[in-house]
Every structure is written in structure tokens, then in C-alpha cells.
Design an enzyme around this catalytic site. Structure first.
Site, short mmCIF file in Angstrom:
data_model
loop_
_atom_site.label_atom_id
_atom_site.label_comp_id
_atom_site.label_asym_id
_atom_site.label_seq_id
_atom_site.Cartn_x
_atom_site.Cartn_y
_atom_site.Cartn_z
N THR A 52 -33.19 -72.90 36.44
CA THR A 52 -33.26 -73.19 37.87
C THR A 52 -32.11 -74.13 38.23
OG1 THR A 52 -35.62 -72.88 37.83
CG2 THR A 52 -34.74 -74.09 39.70
N ASN A 54 -41.40 -72.48 44.87
CA ASN A 54 -42.05 -73.61 44.21
C ASN A 54 -42.38 -74.73 45.20
OD1 ASN A 54 -42.32 -72.53 41.73
ND2 ASN A 54 -40.64 -73.63 40.76
N CYS A 69 -41.77 -77.80 36.47
CA CYS A 69 -41.08 -77.12 37.58
C CYS A 69 -41.27 -77.77 38.94
CB CYS A 69 -41.53 -75.67 37.64
SG CYS A 69 -40.83 -74.69 36.31
N LYS A 96 -51.63 -79.01 32.73
CA LYS A 96 -52.59 -78.00 33.14
C LYS A 96 -53.16 -77.35 31.88
CE LYS A 96 -49.82 -73.87 33.63
NZ LYS A 96 -49.49 -72.77 34.51
C1 UDX Z 1 -44.93 -73.16 38.30
C2 UDX Z 1 -44.90 -71.90 39.18
O1 UDX Z 1 -46.24 -71.47 39.46
C3 UDX Z 1 -44.11 -70.80 38.49
O2 UDX Z 1 -44.01 -69.69 39.36
C4 UDX Z 1 -42.72 -71.33 38.16
O3 UDX Z 1 -42.00 -70.37 37.42
C5 UDX Z 1 -42.82 -72.61 37.32
O4 UDX Z 1 -43.62 -73.57 38.02
P1 UDX Z 1 -46.26 -73.97 36.13
O5 UDX Z 1 -45.47 -75.24 36.24
O6 UDX Z 1 -46.40 -73.34 34.79
O7 UDX Z 1 -45.64 -72.85 37.10
O8 UDX Z 1 -47.73 -74.30 36.64
P2 UDX Z 1 -48.70 -73.87 37.86
O9 UDX Z 1 -49.80 -73.05 37.34
O10 UDX Z 1 -47.96 -73.36 39.01
O11 UDX Z 1 -49.30 -75.31 38.23
C6 UDX Z 1 -48.47 -76.40 38.65
C7 UDX Z 1 -49.27 -77.64 38.90
O12 UDX Z 1 -50.06 -77.51 40.08
C8 UDX Z 1 -50.25 -78.00 37.79
O13 UDX Z 1 -50.19 -79.40 37.57
C9 UDX Z 1 -51.60 -77.60 38.34
O14 UDX Z 1 -52.65 -78.35 37.79
C10 UDX Z 1 -51.40 -77.89 39.81
N1 UDX Z 1 -52.28 -77.11 40.70
C11 UDX Z 1 -52.16 -75.76 40.76
C12 UDX Z 1 -53.19 -77.78 41.51
O15 UDX Z 1 -53.31 -79.01 41.48
N2 UDX Z 1 -53.97 -77.03 42.36
C13 UDX Z 1 -53.88 -75.68 42.46
O16 UDX Z 1 -54.63 -75.10 43.25
C14 UDX Z 1 -52.96 -75.02 41.61
#
Ligand code: UDX
Length: 432
Positions: free
Chosen positions: A106, A209, A261, A321
């Protein structure tokens, strides 16, 4: 890529990592990846040498780190090192088709031109045959394999038709969903292949994002207001999410977003806007709300425990997560640091990220059993929604914990009445 019929060479400058990969050891935890790598072993090779590989391949993905600099902007030194190396390796090679260099990392909008310039710089005066395209990555940690085989779209930014055709052919098995079928459930229809200019492709990643992070911060803001007025954010999110224009995903309130990310990309987008003298007001608020969510955990603990000095607090879950061992920008780490600085004794448990947490945060006591973490704790915080916490023996937790036996559910994972029936006090986020 190997699973869809291509031959793949992985290059890394870290010799220990490459040696580990050759032995079949993965440097990260990602469900299903080890099995898939083993299956594709005859089509995958590993090396620490960039130059010979550059001469052999048709397409080269640059997937190196772009860490956040002090001002929030992305640090492109790894990308630059690779680009210069590619330029040097291309000198004197005779190719049938131009090498397609794919920006997977990115990078700020405009970086493809910068990569192009560095490849040429690496090549010096020599004329070299290459194209640079942008192909942002949307996979989520923890479901990386599913997301790679069944993406909701593939985005490609390119200036030249031939590069676009090469990339279309490369992704053909994914676009047409034509690869070995054991990876069900699979969508039936073709995957959208979005082609655009380089800058727009780079922007799509940041915008996506930033939007998702904003969606979470939005529901967290609503959750706080729900607490004040006595409403339940889960019902509110459900009711909102049924509107297709809103959608039900990414509306889980709690301690906020983290990971490798969202924090980095939102920071980079804010820095980019400021470079052009634009105040990104909405993105600033997205970050401010997220930072406040961490503080709200500490406030909830303080309200019940009064002083935090000498109190024992168990953190259930350390990874940012579930289904990953990634601790980057994990809310748990920030909460642990804050509690630690206020004199609390913090004990953390995580099914996979425990060891990494010990390294990163030496003063954090890490246990390898959730009940050991709960023993003697005045309060517990659910910091990661690992499935196993749904099955937590709450009676046992109550018998192990000390008064006031408070459970702060940072992910709204548990049923408040179950927790209260077991004799613990319950505080969620936005649950009236
Ligand atoms: C993210 C994007 O979803 C993905 O498309 C990109 O390529 C990389 O960044 P990722 O970082 O793996 O992916 O995690 P994601 O599942 O998106 O969750 C990000 C954060 O948001 C986590 O800390 C999660 O706990 C939080 N989250 C997610 C919430 O607090 N509430 C939600 O409803 C969803």
C-alpha cells in the site's frame, strides 16, 4: 498463485525466513496457509537473490512493508530498494515481453511513477523493458485464503494495454473461478475486474480502508450515545444494517479498530491530504473516536475499581482481532500500557499471540490459560473476540476472580445476562 496454476518464486532479504520457508515453516499464523503451501510446494520456490528471479519471471509483485513514518506518511524505503534492485537486474536482459512490476504494497497515490523512476535509476543509462501497475490488496488477516480465492473485486491500475492484458491473464483462474474446487463455498459468478488509471487504483485502497475504519468509528460514536440514552447498539446496528445502502458488516461496536492496515492507511491518507493543504476533517474524527474507545475501557474500569493502583486486570485476547497472532496496533497493547502506567497489574491471555506479546511488552504477564489470567483478577476485559471466549466457564471465572469481579466486554461478545447470572458485573459498549 501456485494453486491457480502459476509457478511462483518468493524472494526475501531475510535469510532465516527463507530457510524456514524452505523447511515448510511459515513466519506468520494464518489459518489454512500451511496446508495450501505444502500442496503447492512443487510450484513454489524460495530465494534471497532478487536479480536471477527478475530475469526469469513475467510478473513481479512488490509486497514489502511500507511502515508509518513519524508524520503519518508511508515510508517507502523498502519499496525503493526493491525498485532499484529490479532496475539493476534488468540491465542487459533480453525479454520477449516487458516485465510487469506490480505494486502490491500500500503506497501513497503517485508512487507508481516513483517506482518507475527508481527502476530506471537502478538501470542507469541502459534501456530496460518494464511496466509498473498498481494492484491493491484487500485480503483480511485471518481469512486471507478465502479472500484471495474469492475476492469481491480485483482492482488494477495501469497505463499500458499490454500490462493490463498480462495481469488479466494472470488472474483469469480467479476471475472465472476456475481452479481446484476443494475450497468451497465459492461464489458462482465471475469476480469483477476493475481497471483504471494508476492513481485511482492506489486511491481505491486508501478510500476503502478509510471508509471501513470510519464505519466502525461511526458505530462506536452511536454506541456511546446509546449508553447515555439507554439504547442497545446491537439492535440499532441490526436495524440500520438491513438498509442495503448501509449494510450490516463492520457495525460491531467495541474498543475500536487496529491492525496493520487501518491505522497506517488512515494516517497516510490524512498525511497525503495535508501535503495538499487539505484538512481531512472526517478522517481526523475517525481516528479521534477510535483513540477514545481505548480510553473508555480504562474509564469503565476506573469507575468500578476506583483506583487502579495494585488492581489486577486480566486481558482476554491480545491479537488485534481473532484468528491471527498479529499484535500491530492491537487495542489490547494500548490498553495494557495505559493500565500499567496507572499502577494496575495486567495479565494477558491469547490462544496464539501470547509469545509475541511477551516479546513486545516485557512487563505484561502472559498466561497460556484464560483461567490462570482470571485468577485473583479484580476485573477482566474481553479485548479480542476469539470464539473460545464465548464458551468461557463463567461460574469458574467468578470463583477465581476477586471483588468487584467486573467484566468489561470490549467486543460485546458475551450475553450480559449470562455474565450477571454467574455473579460478575458486566459492562459492554453501547448496551444501554
Ligand atoms: C483490513 C481490511 O478489511 C482489508 O480489506 C485490508 O486488505 C487490510 O485491512 P484486517 O486489518 O486484516 O483487514 O482486519 P479487519 O477484519 O478489517 O479488522 C480491522 C479492525 O477493525 C480490527 O481491529 C477489528 O477488530 C476491527 N473491527 C472490525 C471492529 O472493531 N468492528 C467491526 O465491526 C469490524
Amino acid at each position: 498463485m501456485a494453486h491457480t496454476g502459476h509457478r511462483v518464486t518468493l524472494v526475501d532479504i531475510n535469510e532465516a525466513r527463507v530457510a524456514g520457508l524452505e523447511r515448510g515453516e511459515l513466519p506468520i499464523y494464518e489459518p489454512g496457509l500451511e496446508v495450501l503451501m505444502a500442496k503447492g510446494a512443487d510450484r513454489i520456490s524460495f530465494t534471497t537473490e532478487l536479480a536471477p528471479m527478475v530475469r526469469e519471471v513475467d510478473v513481479l509483485f512488490v509486497a514489502v512493508d511500507t511502515p508509518q513514518g513519524e508524520d503519518g506518511s508511508a515510508n517507502l524505503s523498502s519499496v525503493a530498494a526493491v525498485a532499484m534492485g529490479v532496475g539493476r537486474a534488468l540491465v542487459g536482459t533480453c525479454r520477449e515481453r516487458p516485465l510487469v512490476v506490480v505494486n502490491k504494497s500500500t503506497v501513497p497515490v503517485g508512487s507508481s511513477d516513483y517506482v518507475s523512476m527508481l527502476i530506471q535509476e537502478g538501470a542507469g543509462e541502459a534501456e530496460v523493458d518494464y511496466r509498473v501497475v498498481s494492484n491493491p490488496e484487500f485480503l483480511r488477516e485471518g481469512s486471507a485464503i478465502y479472500d484471495s480465492f474469492f475476492p469481491e473485486r480485483i482492482v488494477l491500475g495501469a497505463d499500458q494495454r499490454d500490462a493490463l492484458d498480462t495481469m488479466r491473464a494472470l488472474y483469469e483462474p480467479i476471475i472465472e473461478q476456475a481452479f481446484p474446487t476443494e475450497l468451497d463455498p465459492r461464489p458462482k459468478s465471475a469476480v469483477p475486474f476493475v481497471t483504471t488509471d494508476l492513481a485511482s487504483a492506489e486511491m481505491i485502497k486508501y478510500a476503502a480502508n478509510a471508509f471501513l475504519a470510519t464505519k466502525i468509528s461511526f458505530i462506536n460514536e452511536i454506541a456511546t450515545i446509546c449508553e447515555l440514552v439507554g439504547a442497545d447498539v446491537s439492535s440499532v446496528a441490526y436495524g440500520m444494517g438491513l438498509d442495503e445502502r448501509i449494510g450490516s458488516r463492520f457495525l460491531s461496536a467495541g474498543i475500536g479498530w487496529g491492525g496493520s492496515c487501518f491505522p497506517k492507511d488512515v494516517a497516510a491518507l490524512r498525511a497525503l491530504a495535508r501535503e495538499y493543504d487539505h484538512e481531512p476533517l472526517l478522517l481526523d474524527a475517525t481516528v479521534a473516536v477510535n483513540e477514545r474507545q481505548r480510553k473508555r475501557v480504562v474509564a469503565k474500569l476506573q469507575r468500578e475499581l476506583h483506583t487502579l493502583k495494585g488492581k489486577r486486570v486480566a486481558l482476554l485476547g491480545l491479537a488485534f482481532k481473532p484468528n491471527t497472532d498479529d499484535l500491530r496496533e492491537a487495542p489490547s497493547m494500548e490498553i495494557a500500557r495505559c493500565l500499567d502506567s496507572r499502577g494496575a497489574r495486567v495479565v494477558g491471555y491469547d490462544p496464539v499471540a501470547g509469545k509475541a506479546a511477551m516479546k513486545q511488552f516485557p512487563s505484561l504477564k502472559v498466561t497460556f490459560d484464560p483461567y490462570e489470567a482470571l485468577e485473583g483478577a479484580h476485573a477482566a476485559v474481553v479485548t479480542t473476540e476469539w470464539e473460545e471466549f464465548r464458551e468461557l466457564d463463567l461460574d469458574r471465572a467468578t470463583s477465581l476472580m476477586k471483588e468487584p469481579s467486573l467484566l468489561v466486554d470490549g467486543r460485546n461478545l458475551l450475553d450480559p445476562s449470562d455474565v450477571r447470572d454467574a455473579g460478575l458485573s458486566y459492562r459492554g459498549f453501547g448496551r444501554g
